[in-house]
Design a protein around this motif. Structure first.
Motif, short mmCIF file in Angstrom:
data_model
loop_
_atom_site.label_atom_id
_atom_site.label_comp_id
_atom_site.label_asym_id
_atom_site.label_seq_id
_atom_site.Cartn_x
_atom_site.Cartn_y
_atom_site.Cartn_z
N GLU A 1 -4.88 -0.59 -7.96
CA GLU A 1 -6.22 -1.13 -8.23
C GLU A 1 -7.29 -0.40 -7.44
OE1 GLU A 1 -5.71 -5.24 -7.30
OE2 GLU A 1 -4.30 -5.52 -8.96
N GLN A 2 -6.88 0.12 -6.28
CA GLN A 2 -7.85 0.86 -5.46
C GLN A 2 -7.27 2.22 -5.11
OE1 GLN A 2 -9.22 -1.07 -1.86
NE2 GLN A 2 -9.01 -3.08 -2.82
N PHE A 3 -8.15 3.21 -5.13
CA PHE A 3 -7.74 4.53 -4.67
C PHE A 3 -8.73 5.01 -3.61
CE2 PHE A 3 -8.33 9.22 -5.13
CZ PHE A 3 -7.14 9.59 -4.53
N HIS A 4 -8.21 5.35 -2.44
CA HIS A 4 -9.05 5.86 -1.35
C HIS A 4 -8.58 7.26 -0.98
CE1 HIS A 4 -10.77 1.88 -0.21
NE2 HIS A 4 -9.64 1.45 -0.74
N ILE B 1 6.82 10.17 -4.12
CA ILE B 1 5.35 10.11 -4.03
C ILE B 1 4.80 9.43 -5.28
CG2 ILE B 1 3.23 11.43 -3.72
CD1 ILE B 1 4.74 13.45 -2.13
N ARG B 2 5.40 9.71 -6.43
CA ARG B 2 4.96 8.99 -7.64
C ARG B 2 5.16 7.49 -7.46
NH1 ARG B 2 7.13 10.18 -13.28
NH2 ARG B 2 5.32 8.94 -13.91
N MET B 3 6.30 7.12 -6.89
CA MET B 3 6.57 5.69 -6.67
C MET B 3 5.51 5.09 -5.75
SD MET B 3 9.46 4.53 -8.06
CE MET B 3 11.16 4.20 -7.72
N ALA B 4 5.27 5.78 -4.63
CA ALA B 4 4.35 5.24 -3.63
C ALA B 4 2.92 5.19 -4.12
CB ALA B 4 4.44 6.07 -2.34
N THR B 5 2.59 6.02 -5.12
CA THR B 5 1.20 6.06 -5.57
C THR B 5 1.01 5.34 -6.91
OG1 THR B 5 1.55 8.18 -6.68
CG2 THR B 5 0.78 8.26 -4.42
N THR B 6 2.10 4.81 -7.46
CA THR B 6 2.00 4.11 -8.75
C THR B 6 2.20 2.61 -8.59
OG1 THR B 6 2.85 6.05 -9.89
CG2 THR B 6 2.96 3.99 -11.09
N LEU B 7 3.17 2.24 -7.73
CA LEU B 7 3.56 0.83 -7.72
C LEU B 7 2.70 -0.09 -6.85
CD1 LEU B 7 7.42 1.43 -7.83
CD2 LEU B 7 5.86 0.92 -9.71
N PRO B 8 2.35 0.29 -5.61
CA PRO B 8 1.55 -0.64 -4.80
C PRO B 8 0.11 -0.78 -5.35
CG PRO B 8 2.68 0.95 -3.40
CD PRO B 8 2.78 1.45 -4.81
N LYS B 9 -0.53 -1.85 -4.92
CA LYS B 9 -1.89 -2.13 -5.42
C LYS B 9 -2.93 -1.17 -4.86
CE LYS B 9 -2.04 -6.91 -6.89
NZ LYS B 9 -0.62 -7.18 -7.10
N LEU B 10 -2.59 -0.56 -3.71
CA LEU B 10 -3.52 0.36 -3.08
C LEU B 10 -2.87 1.72 -2.91
CD1 LEU B 10 -4.56 -2.45 -1.53
CD2 LEU B 10 -5.65 -0.74 -0.11
N HIS B 11 -3.65 2.74 -3.17
CA HIS B 11 -3.18 4.09 -2.85
C HIS B 11 -4.21 4.74 -1.93
CE1 HIS B 11 -2.55 8.51 -4.40
NE2 HIS B 11 -2.21 8.37 -3.15
N VAL B 12 -3.75 5.14 -0.75
CA VAL B 12 -4.61 5.89 0.16
C VAL B 12 -4.05 7.30 0.28
CG1 VAL B 12 -5.49 6.09 2.51
CG2 VAL B 12 -5.26 3.83 1.46
N MET C 1 0.84 -1.19 0.00
CA MET C 1 0.00 0.00 0.00
C MET C 1 0.88 1.25 0.00
SD MET C 1 -3.07 0.68 2.70
CE MET C 1 -2.88 1.98 3.85
N GLY C 2 0.44 2.26 -0.72
CA GLY C 2 1.14 3.55 -0.71
C GLY C 2 0.25 4.60 -0.08
N ILE C 3 0.83 5.44 0.77
CA ILE C 3 0.05 6.52 1.39
C ILE C 3 0.67 7.85 0.99
CG2 ILE C 3 -0.64 7.60 3.57
CD1 ILE C 3 -0.73 4.88 4.84
N SER C 4 -0.18 8.76 0.59
CA SER C 4 0.31 10.10 0.27
C SER C 4 -0.57 11.12 0.97
CB SER C 4 0.24 10.34 -1.24
OG SER C 4 -1.11 10.57 -1.63
N GLY C 5 -0.11 12.34 0.98
CA GLY C 5 -0.96 13.44 1.42
C GLY C 5 -1.63 14.01 0.19
N CYS C 6 -1.98 15.28 0.28
CA CYS C 6 -2.56 15.95 -0.87
C CYS C 6 -2.18 17.42 -0.74
CB CYS C 6 -4.07 15.79 -0.88
SG CYS C 6 -4.91 16.97 -1.97
#
Ligand code: SF4
Lengths: 257, 243, 479
Positions: free
Chosen positions: C286-289, C224-235, C200-205
């Motif tokens: 696959e999922q974006f929260h 941040i691109r890595m953390a939000t592109t590679l894992p199956k989940l982005h929160v 899972m990747g977690i980012s702010g906004c």
């Protein structure tokens, strides 16, 4: 939850005491200024194109973008091939390259260059999604992911390139994978000169008001890339290649006379 | 010269009680320009220390007194940027829920000027005939510079002083660490900031440091004196009064 | 909720001032970033006026937050994303942990985000048995060291390359070096592993755009691109105020933010995320929260005096100019938010009484406002906080503090109200000052409560006569 959350906000904003939301929050028509910007882009003279090019030449240096200018696809392909030959991989010893499945990149015909024989060039797969009921086998995705991880150079195009800030705008589309511009150590971007814009304002004005752009929207992922990965987190000393690509090579293909 | 209205002095409390020579110098400069000067001697502090510490009711009492006392004046002049900032910008805020008083506060604020601001902006007097054969550096006080936007004016006046050499210090517009009660309550921090200012002053090799706010200058003088530095501290009015 | 530790402001400041390593780091930080940002504002093609316009954009967004957040949520859902609303820090952490557990997440890679620090997300995930790795190089360093960030944008600025070299040798087992490129490469290698394997990747906004339905993240490292592109989940976790209505406004603010944060025309990577990977796309989660967090912000929203604070985009420009921050560093503030922005935001989010020193420990020089890309009036809000502290305010649960000071000011008010009393007071003080120790005619030691003044400073004594006395005598002489 959303409802109570929003109603707390409404209360804080005094909505029950008659404070009304603004009516002009979401613009529906370009302003006069934006109309001028749009025509400016459409009716760009060659002198303006040249001015953009010289601007780009000025800013790429300080931003650590390696700018390459060529006037034909063949020349560009040769230059990219030379780069692939010259550079060595950061992780491991084998040379792999990955690229977008994109008209411009396809036209480079890198796979047919004799000097690159023996170097695998992985192309982003395009999945057939016409049959919604049949999901894409995740093994195909995983296979490409592994190929990207193996690659030391990733080759993409870009929708636009902003001269003032050397910014590339990349959207995610079938065949245009996000990781190709991100995971390999070297990012090679190939853009036609006519895709050059002068400022970020022009880029945003296009994205917002150009009918074709509006129709497509920003997609689920739009990346604006200005230079290679960098960090100053250790004593403010600038180091390139923190997580993303260490090098960014921008190839601009001029109009053939 | 066209008619110049008489001015009323609003003397910062620390000038009144600790540095009266500064006010004397200001009077001399004004009188040399043929300006009639008056001074209501029942004036006291404008309330800024209380306001900056959050004691608004206390500051309000001071503001009421000030407004009563100065309301009739045609022009009010003060040798302190931060006091003028208090009157111009904070008095109206203090009466946010009292429109009548707020109106009066705004009116008084509009005719209150910092000394150099009045000389340069209103009287267009950049050369007041001063002569001062020393090396001087200028500290741009925060309230004066940022809140009143007065920087060009004192510099213009300084540039016309005969025989004076003005040496720009590094970061002239950086805070000296005074901040009123802050300097007492958070003296460690205040002194650390002040030390940087003093180093920058010493680096210029100037014999005199000047400025438009005695609060900052008192702070700077305090450390210069403690370390036995020979640099003198003088308010800009004192330089302008030199002949 | 992540606590704050702002009560030791004075002690921590004292320590920081005595730390030569920190002092030189702060001087170099402010020497470079402060002036560079100022210079960039002058290059704006729209002129400095753009800063005022951008402030208006932000203010308009805040004044219409209800509409904007609903629009954003609707648009993100239409792209296939999921939107969650978290009234409190605990709610936000709980939602994030739940998403992780439901998806059998064991490892998380995180991009730098202030709001996740504010809500203490890492602790929550770790308590659920999930490994969290900060991937911003500076955040990674302080995570390894078990410390708090000392700067909003440059969190590890207080550590020297030698200290980082030792830390890496100890924690990563790499050979010792103090060469920043080599150290960066060591971290790059270690973190690449994490990126490629994280669940899972977690980012702010940094700033969401309501009309298009995207969050935006900005980074220079690409983490941040890595953390939000590679894992199956982005929160993604966002403070509810980090939003504007439309693209043209966002464009202006992002440019100003980049200038304030890193003295750049535009951040190296600006990414728009509108949802999970679309069908047919070869990568992306696959999922974006999206978790939208209130945690005290609606209270700030409701108070006209402080609403302006919600315009803040956490760029850190005010830290790079503040003389107080420049001496005491970020740790003294005892909160994720330090510097001038922290001095206002921390009391508002965590309690004004608990962070009282943060409200009072500034010189009010106004440099922060001048440096802020949006010209946010921090000094005004500091003054307002002080008045709440001095006079109390039930609506903010503030008890009047500093009773002794209040009493002193009341007495002062009495004396100040009457010139005869005032003269009398100073006449007594003039007599009394004679007993104080002096150095060349200057007072060397003032009594309590003014003794702070004279620890490294002298004080000019009261003049024999006030100016008013002299003036009166002069007038009488004239007659
Ligand atoms: S107050 Fe202004 S300068 Fe400070 S972090 Fe917020 S936006 Fe940036």
């Amino acid at each position: 939850m959303q409802q109570t959350f929003i109603s707390t906000i409404k209360q804080a904003l005094g909505r029950s005491q008659g404070s009304k939301p603004a009516e002009d929050l979401f613009t529906t028509e370009p302003s006069e200024h934006e109309k001028i910007v749009l025509t400016q882009i459409q009716q760009r003279t060659s002198a303006q194109h040249n001015a953009n090019m010289s601007r780009l030449r000025e800013v790429t240096g300080p931003l650590y973008v390696n700018l390459h200018e060529h006037s034909s696809l063949e020349e560009t392909a040769e230059a990219i091939a030379a780069l692939i030959k010259e550079k060595s991989p950061e992780w491991g010893t084998e040379k792999h390259v990955c690229r977008w499945d994109h008209p411009l990149i396809n036209q480079l015909k890198l796979e047919s260059l004799p000097e690159l024989s023996g170097i695998p060039i992985h192309t982003t797969p395009i999945f057939d999604v016409t049959d919604q009921a049949r999901p894409i086998p995740s093994s195909q995705k995983e296979q490409f992911r592994a190929q990207v991880e193996q690659s030391f150079i990733g080759i993409t195009s870009a929708d636009y390139c902003v001269a003032a800030t050397a910014t590339l705008a990349l959207r995610s589309r079938p065949g245009q994978s996000r990781s190709v511009s991100l995971v390999p150590s070297i990012h090679v971007a190939v853009v036609k000169e006519k895709k050059l814009l002068s400022t970020l304002e022009e880029l945003y004005t296009l994205l917002k008001w150009d009918p074709a752009e509006r129709k497509e929207g920003l997609t689920n992922n739009l990346s604006l890339i200005s230079g290679p990965s960098k960090t100053g987190d250790i004593e403010l000393i600038m180091v390139h290649g923190a997580h993303g690509p260490r090098e960014l090579h921008l190839f601009i293909i001029g109009e053939e006379q | 010269m066209k008619h110049t209205p008489p001015v009323t002095l609003f003397v910062q409390c620390i000038i009144d009680t600790i540095y009266p020579d500064v006010a004397e110098a200001m009077v001399k400069v004004l009188e040399d320009l043929n300006i009639q000067v008056s001074c209501p001697t029942s004036q006291t502090c404008c309330g800024q220390p209380a306001f900056n510490s959050g004691h608004r009711q206390v500051a309000k009492a001071a503001a009421c007194k000030f407004i009563d006392l100065f309301e009739e004046a045609e022009i009010i002049i003060s040798p302190s940027g931060s006091c003028v900032n208090m009157v111009r910008h904070h008095y109206p805020e203090l009466f946010a829920d009292d429109p009548e008083m707020q109106k009066r506060a705004i009116k008084v604020g509009a005719k209150t000027y910092e000394f150099t601001q009045y000389l340069v902006d209103v009287l267009q007097a950049e050369d007041v005939g001063a002569r001062f054969a020393r090396k001087v550096t200028y500290h741009a006080s925060c309230h004066l510079n940022r809140f009143l936007g007065v920087d060009r004016q004192p510099r213009a006046l300084l540039s016309h002083i005969r025989e004076m050499e003005l040496i720009e210090m590094k970061d002239a517009d950086r805070c000296c660490g005074f901040g009123g009660t802050f300097a007492v309550k958070y003296s460690d921090i205040s002194e650390a900031i002040l030390k940087e200012k003093v180093d920058n002053i010493l680096q210029t090799g100037a014999e005199v440091v000047t400025g438009c706010d005695m609060g900052c200058l008192m702070n700077i003088q305090g450390m210069l004196s403690r370390i036995n530095a020979s640099v003198e501290v003088k308010h800009i009015a004192q330089l302008l009064a030199e002949r | 909720m992540a606590g704050i530790d702002s009560e030791k402001y004075k002690q921590n400041a004292h320590k920081a001032i005595a730390d030569p390593v920190l002092q030189s780091a702060l001087t170099s930080l402010q020497g470079r970033l402060g002036p560079a940002t100022k210079k960039l504002y002058n290059t704006l093609p729209e002129g400095q006026e753009l800063r005022k316009i951008a402030h208006q954009y932000r203010r308009k967004a805040i004044d219409n937050l209800d509409v904007l957040l609903e629009t954003l949520a609707e648009n993100i859902r239409s792209h296939g994303g999921q939107v969650h609303f978290a009234p409190s820090a605990e709610d936000a952490v709980e939602i994030c942990v739940r998403i992780a557990l439901e998806n059998h997440v064991r490892t998380v890679v995180k991009g730098k985000s202030m709001v996740t620090e504010e809500i203490g997300l890492n602790d929550g995930l770790e308590q659920a048995g999930i490994e969290v790795t900060e991937t911003d190089l500076g955040e990674y360093i302080i995570q390894l060291a078990g410390e708090r960030p000392t700067h909003i944008v440059a969190p590890a600025i207080h550590k020297t390359r030698e200290q980082i070299g030792e830390l890496f040798t100890e924690k990563l087992g790499t050979p010792y070096t103090d060469d920043p490129p080599t150290l960066t490469q060591d971290a790059r290698r270690a973190l690449r592993e994490k990126f490629l394997t994280a669940d899972m990747g977690i980012s702010g906004c940094n700033l969401a755009c309501a009309e298009t339905g995207h969050i935006t993240t900005v980074s220079n490292e690409g983490n941040i691109r890595m953390a939000t592109t590679l894992p199956k989940l982005h929160v993604a976790v966002m403070g509810m105020e980090r939003i504007v209505a439309n693209l043209e406004e966002q464009q202006a603010i992002l440019r100003l933010m980049s200038m304030g944060a890193a003295s750049q025309q535009i951040g190296g990577y600006v990414s728009y995320v509108g949802g999970p990977a679309a069908p047919g796309h070869s990568d992306g989660p696959e999922q974006f929260h999206l978790i939208i967090v209130d945690n005290g912000r609606s209270k700030i929203l409701a108070d006209e005096t402080f609403r302006e604070m919600l315009c803040c985009i956490r760029c850190g420009a005010c830290l790079n100019i503040c003389p107080v921050y420049g001496k005491i560093g970020g740790h003294s503030y005892g909160s994720a938010y330090s510097g001038p922005v922290g001095a206002v935001v921390t009391p508002l989010l965590f309690g004004i009484n608990d962070a009282s020193d943060l409200c009072s420990g500034e010189s009010l020089c106004g440099a922060c406002r001048q440096a802020c890309p949006l010209e946010i009036n921090l000094p005004r809000m500091l003054l307002a906080l002080r008045s709440k502290l001095s006079e109390g305010d039930p609506s903010w649960q503030v008890k009047p503090a500093r009773n002794q000071e209040r009493w002193l000011f009341r007495c002062w008010q009495f004396v100040n109200g009457n010139r005869t009393l005032y003269n009398l007071f100073y006449a007594v003080a003039r007599k009394a000052q004679k007993i104080l120790p002096t150095q060349d005619g200057m007072i060397r030691k003032l009594p309590y409560p003014f003794n702070g003044w004279t620890s490294q400073r002298n004080m000019q004594p009261l003049a024999p006569k006030t100016f008013m006395q002299r003036w009166q005598e002069k007038q009488e002489g004239k007659k």
